[in-house]
Design a protein around this motif. Structure first.
Motif: not given
Ligand SMILES: [Zn+2]
Length: 523
Positions: A236-254
């Protein structure tokens, strides 16, 4: 210069029952850190959620005679609804059975570890505790019973998917020993290091779909199995950042964030400090920077747990005693290491001694004196007040002490630094006796008039400073203090009680324990 980004998460609890005070502790601690980092000008994302895909949830739903999704939805709402009563500054909530971001992310994580050659199938037999959702070796049990739940684990024999944890033994040990993955407190870090040094074994990461009652996320390409709920939940710590759906959040917050902070209870440390980092290494992702571990709460000396029967409903507690009292108890009394015992008496005494008598009284007295002696017009002189060295020192030191304490994950030490200002301010009033200065001033003494101005100005600034420092800890009270101490059209608002005394419970309070409580405050 770009603004530092800090990602702060709580664990996601099973929703097999309503939330208990132990989870409220974790939420409030995470909220304090989130607010603290924001005050330092950082970009913060504070995330929580619920772990819906557990077999525990399925069994609890069956026991209640309700469909699993309906049951999970109902209980999950009681968790996410805590944000109101606890005054949490939550940015995002992920629900693992409902959120479209989640399944896609878990599947990607699985695939990434498979591509790394870390997943394989093997026949497995072992002792499984459904309460923990984990296998135990016989040596880990207490007289054949789960050390967490005291129940007898089931003998399980099936073919499962395994994760090559053993491959990451040295790598993990080195990262944690070097502090690249920081675990606080040190006692907990040493526990993890000792566990890793004992050798890591590959662990099973799927269950037969039958045994999981068809609930959970199917293994990609193998519908006979569902993904182990811990694998799913940690994701969940990654999936909520759009790890599977492709989102800028992953780069931004992880990937690109300066800090990735997980708050966890000591009972799930191994999952977060060993399994999860190994999964991330396998998937080619960066690790969390910090894992902050809290111990457990007991209630009237008994272990607190959703499924064990003893619980205190945080929302009900807040309904009775208010957000500030509950947050203050959790932050002021729970030690950094070691379990803390909650009782209503302790909550009430702490709130009455410190919030009502100490803090509320201080602000009230200061504003009342400014109304009495200066018609509500706060003196603005910056000149130093007589004999105020100890108070000045408490104020000067507070910010650095709070920073250091929160960097150490020590909420008691952080709140003590604020409390020290309150204490010194009350001591100062009793020493300087502004009412005597006011009496002398009435004889026409201009020197005394200047002194009283500096005293009142210093005390008002002190209250404003307390309000600022309290913001991460008691956001509601801090707002009221700031309003009370801010002039409108040149005049302070009339003094009103900011923090009321709490009445003692009418009968001896007992924890909820299955039978109706004698006192319905906690029911
Ligand atoms: Zn257990």
């Amino acid at each position: 210069m770009t603004t530092p980004h800090t990602y702060i998460t709580t664990t996601i609890p099973y929703v097999n029952a309503r939330p208990h005070l132990g989870f409220a502790l974790e939420l409030v601690q995470a909220d304090v850190l989130a607010r603290h980092h924001r005050r330092h000008g950082e970009q913060v994302r504070f995330q929580t959620g619920t772990d819906d895909n557990s077999l525990k949830n399925v069994l609890a739903a069956q026991a209640a005679g309700v469909g699993v999704q309906e049951f999970v939805d109902g209980n999950a709402t009681t968790f996410t609804a805590l944000a109101g009563p606890l005054s949490l500054s939550v940015d995002d909530v992920i629900r693992t059975s409902r959120d479209p971001r989640h399944r896609a992310g878990v599947e990607r994580l699985w695939q990434a570890c498979a591509d790394a050659g870390d997943l394989y199938r093997k026949h497995y037999e072992g002792l499984y505790c459904v309460g923990c959702e984990q296998f135990y070796t016989p040596a880990e049990l207490n007289e054949g019973r789960c050390p967490e739940h005291g129940t007898q684990p089931q003998q399980v024999s099936e073919e499962n998917w395994f994760f090559r944890l053993s491959r990451y033994t040295d790598h993990l040990h080195n990262l944690i020993a070097a502090g690249a993955l920081r675990i606080e407190p040190a006692e907990r870090r040493n526990e993890v290091l000792a566990f890793i040094a004992g050798g890591l074994e590959d662990f099973s990461i799927s269950r037969s779909t039958d045994r999981a009652r068809g609930w959970g996320i199917p293994v990609p390409g193998d519908p006979s199995q569902v993904i182990y709920v811990w694998w799913d939940a940690l994701g969940n710590y990654l999936t909520a950042l759009g790890y599977g759906t492709g989102s800028d959040d992953l780069q931004r917050w992880w990937t690109g964030a300066e800090r990735r902070i997980h708050l966890v209870g000591k009972g799930v440390l191994r999952f977060h400090a060993v399994y999860w980092p190994a999964m991330l290494l396998s998937a080619g992702q960066v690790l969390p920077t910090d894992i902050l571990v809290h111990d457990y709460l007991t209630v009237d000396g008994r272990k607190i747990s959703k499924s064990g029967g003893v619980t205190v409903d945080p929302a009900t507690l807040v309904g009775q005693y208010g957000t500030d009292a509950v947050r203050w108890w959790l932050l002021r009394e729970v030690p950094r290491v070691g379990d803390a015992d909650f009782t209503l008496d302790r909550l009430i005494n702490r709130a009455n001694d410190e919030l009502a008598n100490g803090l509320g009284n201080l602000v009230n007295r200061v504003v009342a004196m400014i109304h009495r002696y200066r018609s509500g017009h706060a003196p603005t002189t910056q000149a130093s007040a007589p004999d105020a060295e100890a108070l000045d020192q408490a104020i000067e030191q507070a910010a650095a002490l709070i920073d250091a304490a929160l960097a150490d994950f020590d909420f008691r030490r952080a709140t003590a630094a604020v409390w020290n200002i309150v204490d010194e301010a009350n001591r100062y009033i009793n020493h300087i006796r502004p009412w005597d200065l006011a009496k002398t001033e009435r004889t026409g003494n201009q020197h005394t008039r200047r002194d009283l101005d500096t005293v009142l100005a210093t005390l008002l600034r002190t209250c404003q400073t307390i309000g600022e420092h309290l913001t991460p800890f008691l956001p509601d009270a801090a707002t009221r203090i700031t309003q009370q101490c801010t002039s409108l059209d040149g005049q302070l608002p009339a003094p009103s009680p900011l923090l009321q005394r709490l009445a003692a419970p009418t009968s001896t309070p007992g924890p909820e324990s299955g039978k109706p409580a004698r006192d319905n405050r906690l029911a």
